[in-house]
Design an enzyme around this catalytic site. Sequence first.
Site, PDB file in Angstrom:
ATOM      1  N   LYS A  61     -13.061  -4.164   1.698  1.00  0.00           N
ATOM      2  CA  LYS A  61     -13.876  -2.971   1.409  1.00  0.00           C
ATOM      3  C   LYS A  61     -15.389  -3.221   1.537  1.00  0.00           C
ATOM      4  O   LYS A  61     -16.120  -2.343   1.985  1.00  0.00           O
ATOM      5  CB  LYS A  61     -13.562  -2.446   0.008  1.00  0.00           C
ATOM      6  CG  LYS A  61     -12.256  -1.677  -0.081  1.00  0.00           C
ATOM      7  CD  LYS A  61     -12.073  -1.132  -1.487  1.00  0.00           C
ATOM      8  CE  LYS A  61     -10.990  -0.083  -1.539  1.00  0.00           C
ATOM      9  NZ  LYS A  61     -11.020   0.679  -2.799  1.00  0.00           N
TER      10      LYS A  61
ATOM     11  N   SER B 110       0.831  -1.211   0.000  1.00  0.00           N
ATOM     12  CA  SER B 110       0.000   0.000   0.000  1.00  0.00           C
ATOM     13  C   SER B 110       0.864   1.259   0.000  1.00  0.00           C
ATOM     14  O   SER B 110       1.836   1.374   0.756  1.00  0.00           O
ATOM     15  CB  SER B 110      -0.914   0.005   1.229  1.00  0.00           C
ATOM     16  OG  SER B 110      -1.553   1.275   1.330  1.00  0.00           O
TER      17      SER B 110
ATOM     18  N   ASP C 262     -13.310   7.120  -2.999  1.00  0.00           N
ATOM     19  CA  ASP C 262     -12.783   6.811  -4.334  1.00  0.00           C
ATOM     20  C   ASP C 262     -13.460   7.663  -5.410  1.00  0.00           C
ATOM     21  O   ASP C 262     -12.816   8.089  -6.370  1.00  0.00           O
ATOM     22  CB  ASP C 262     -12.986   5.326  -4.668  1.00  0.00           C
ATOM     23  CG  ASP C 262     -12.004   4.432  -3.920  1.00  0.00           C
ATOM     24  OD1 ASP C 262     -10.906   4.914  -3.564  1.00  0.00           O
ATOM     25  OD2 ASP C 262     -12.335   3.258  -3.684  1.00  0.00           O
TER      26      ASP C 262
ATOM     27  N   ARG D 257     -16.701  -7.097 -20.121  1.00  0.00           N
ATOM     28  CA  ARG D 257     -16.603  -8.457 -20.682  1.00  0.00           C
ATOM     29  C   ARG D 257     -17.827  -9.282 -20.291  1.00  0.00           C
ATOM     30  O   ARG D 257     -18.414  -9.948 -21.121  1.00  0.00           O
ATOM     31  CB  ARG D 257     -15.320  -9.095 -20.161  1.00  0.00           C
ATOM     32  CG  ARG D 257     -15.124 -10.517 -20.601  1.00  0.00           C
ATOM     33  CD  ARG D 257     -13.857 -11.071 -20.035  1.00  0.00           C
ATOM     34  NE  ARG D 257     -13.819 -11.058 -18.566  1.00  0.00           N
ATOM     35  CZ  ARG D 257     -12.832 -11.560 -17.830  1.00  0.00           C
ATOM     36  NH1 ARG D 257     -11.783 -12.077 -18.427  1.00  0.00           N
ATOM     37  NH2 ARG D 257     -12.869 -11.520 -16.522  1.00  0.00           N
TER      38      ARG D 257
HETATM   39  P1  ATR Z   1     -11.712  -3.568  -9.161  1.00  0.00           P
HETATM   40  O1  ATR Z   1     -12.204  -3.606  -7.752  1.00  0.00           O
HETATM   41  O2  ATR Z   1     -10.312  -3.045  -9.308  1.00  0.00           O
HETATM   42  O3  ATR Z   1     -12.670  -2.887 -10.079  1.00  0.00           O
HETATM   43  P2  ATR Z   1     -12.675  -6.162  -9.951  1.00  0.00           P
HETATM   44  O4  ATR Z   1     -13.895  -5.913  -9.147  1.00  0.00           O
HETATM   45  O5  ATR Z   1     -12.015  -7.493  -9.874  1.00  0.00           O
HETATM   46  O6  ATR Z   1     -11.553  -5.106  -9.610  1.00  0.00           O
HETATM   47  O7  ATR Z   1     -13.027  -5.830 -11.491  1.00  0.00           O
HETATM   48  C1  ATR Z   1     -12.151  -6.093 -12.543  1.00  0.00           C
HETATM   49  C2  ATR Z   1     -12.742  -5.581 -13.871  1.00  0.00           C
HETATM   50  O8  ATR Z   1     -11.781  -5.865 -14.904  1.00  0.00           O
HETATM   51  C3  ATR Z   1     -14.041  -6.245 -14.269  1.00  0.00           C
HETATM   52  O9  ATR Z   1     -14.827  -5.339 -15.007  1.00  0.00           O
HETATM   53  C4  ATR Z   1     -13.533  -7.390 -15.162  1.00  0.00           C
HETATM   54  O10 ATR Z   1     -14.501  -7.851 -16.099  1.00  0.00           O
HETATM   55  P3  ATR Z   1     -15.517  -9.074 -15.721  1.00  0.00           P
HETATM   56  O11 ATR Z   1     -16.648  -8.452 -14.948  1.00  0.00           O
HETATM   57  O12 ATR Z   1     -15.920  -9.628 -17.034  1.00  0.00           O
HETATM   58  O13 ATR Z   1     -14.699 -10.043 -14.893  1.00  0.00           O
HETATM   59  C5  ATR Z   1     -12.422  -6.679 -15.883  1.00  0.00           C
HETATM   60  N1  ATR Z   1     -11.454  -7.661 -16.444  1.00  0.00           N
HETATM   61  C6  ATR Z   1     -10.515  -8.355 -15.768  1.00  0.00           C
HETATM   62  N2  ATR Z   1      -9.822  -9.152 -16.618  1.00  0.00           N
HETATM   63  C7  ATR Z   1     -10.344  -8.948 -17.861  1.00  0.00           C
HETATM   64  C8  ATR Z   1     -10.063  -9.466 -19.170  1.00  0.00           C
HETATM   65  N3  ATR Z   1      -9.087 -10.379 -19.372  1.00  0.00           N
HETATM   66  N4  ATR Z   1     -10.810  -9.014 -20.215  1.00  0.00           N
HETATM   67  C9  ATR Z   1     -11.775  -8.106 -20.031  1.00  0.00           C
HETATM   68  N5  ATR Z   1     -12.098  -7.574 -18.819  1.00  0.00           N
HETATM   69  C10 ATR Z   1     -11.387  -7.987 -17.743  1.00  0.00           C
END
Ligand code: ATR
Length: 276
Positions: A69, A18, A106, A157
């Site tokens: 969180k 962090s 945030d 995605r």
């Molecule tokens: P954070 O809290 O940082 O937002 P998270 O809740 O794990 O982390 O979200 C990650 C985001 O990155 C999601 O929108 C995820 O898409 P999915 O909902 O389809 O999982 C996206 N993401 C992660 N890896 C991906 C990949 N290889 N291609 C497209 N989207 C991806």
Amino acid sequence: MSGQIPLAGVIGAPVAHSLSPCLHGAWLARYGIAGHYVPFHVEPSDFAEVLRALPKLGVAGANVTIPHKVAALGLADQASDAARAIGAANMLTFCCDGSVEADNSDHYGFMANLRAGAPDWRATGTQVLVLGAGGASRAVLYALREAGVAEIYLGNRTLETAEGLADIFGDPVRVVPWEEVPDLLSAADLVVNTTSLGMTGQPPLTFSLDGLRAGQVVTDLVYAPLETELLQVARSAGATAVDGLGMLLHQAVPAFERWFGRRPDVDEDLRQTVLG
Ligand code: ATR
């Protein structure tokens, strides 16, 4: 609390990576405040117990990071509208009576960084394209909606996750299939990447960025690397590129002010200190 040296920290697992202790420590030194901001490594199974103990130790507040969180919001006695809408807390304030107040800064960090990096950006009459529908996306959608953005295209995605966020954030949010994102790139006035794509150790953004153009603002929540491929392409196309480090710096402002009693400045010196 009067007369006591203010104490605050960040709770996470892991927490060693962090940047918050460095950031708050730099402000404490800059303003000559005799306070402390420390990392607390706390496992999920201990989190609830720790939250009840920290106020008794005289801790004024704590930031909360992965994986706490969502739990932080659930365990708090009171929560701000922002924390409730975002569904997570990154900031807990411990009150004298031992109660815990949850907030989420945030969304503030995102908007303050955007306004600092793109001062000409206006919320009204603009189209925004948000990529990703995870936790970070919720804070961005909340910030954009509160700022008055009326058209937010949300591509993810997994379509259903985006639809879930459209249900929560309502009218301005229009879900678009992931395959259609490249076609929307050039139409948007502001493009925000909230996915982990492009982060060190993660895959790159999987689609063509050819649509990026001059006159747009493009911002990436990824800050490692600081200059992501998305930002590089945007900059070469003449767009205004805003990196994600500023969001991290700005989201810490409300917490520092609340716990240490002074509104701190975010400037180039601070960026350099945190980049170390
Ligand atoms: P954070 O809290 O940082 O937002 P998270 O809740 O794990 O982390 O979200 C990650 C985001 O990155 C999601 O929108 C995820 O898409 P999915 O909902 O389809 O999982 C996206 N993401 C992660 N890896 C991906 C990949 N290889 N291609 C497209 N989207 C991806």
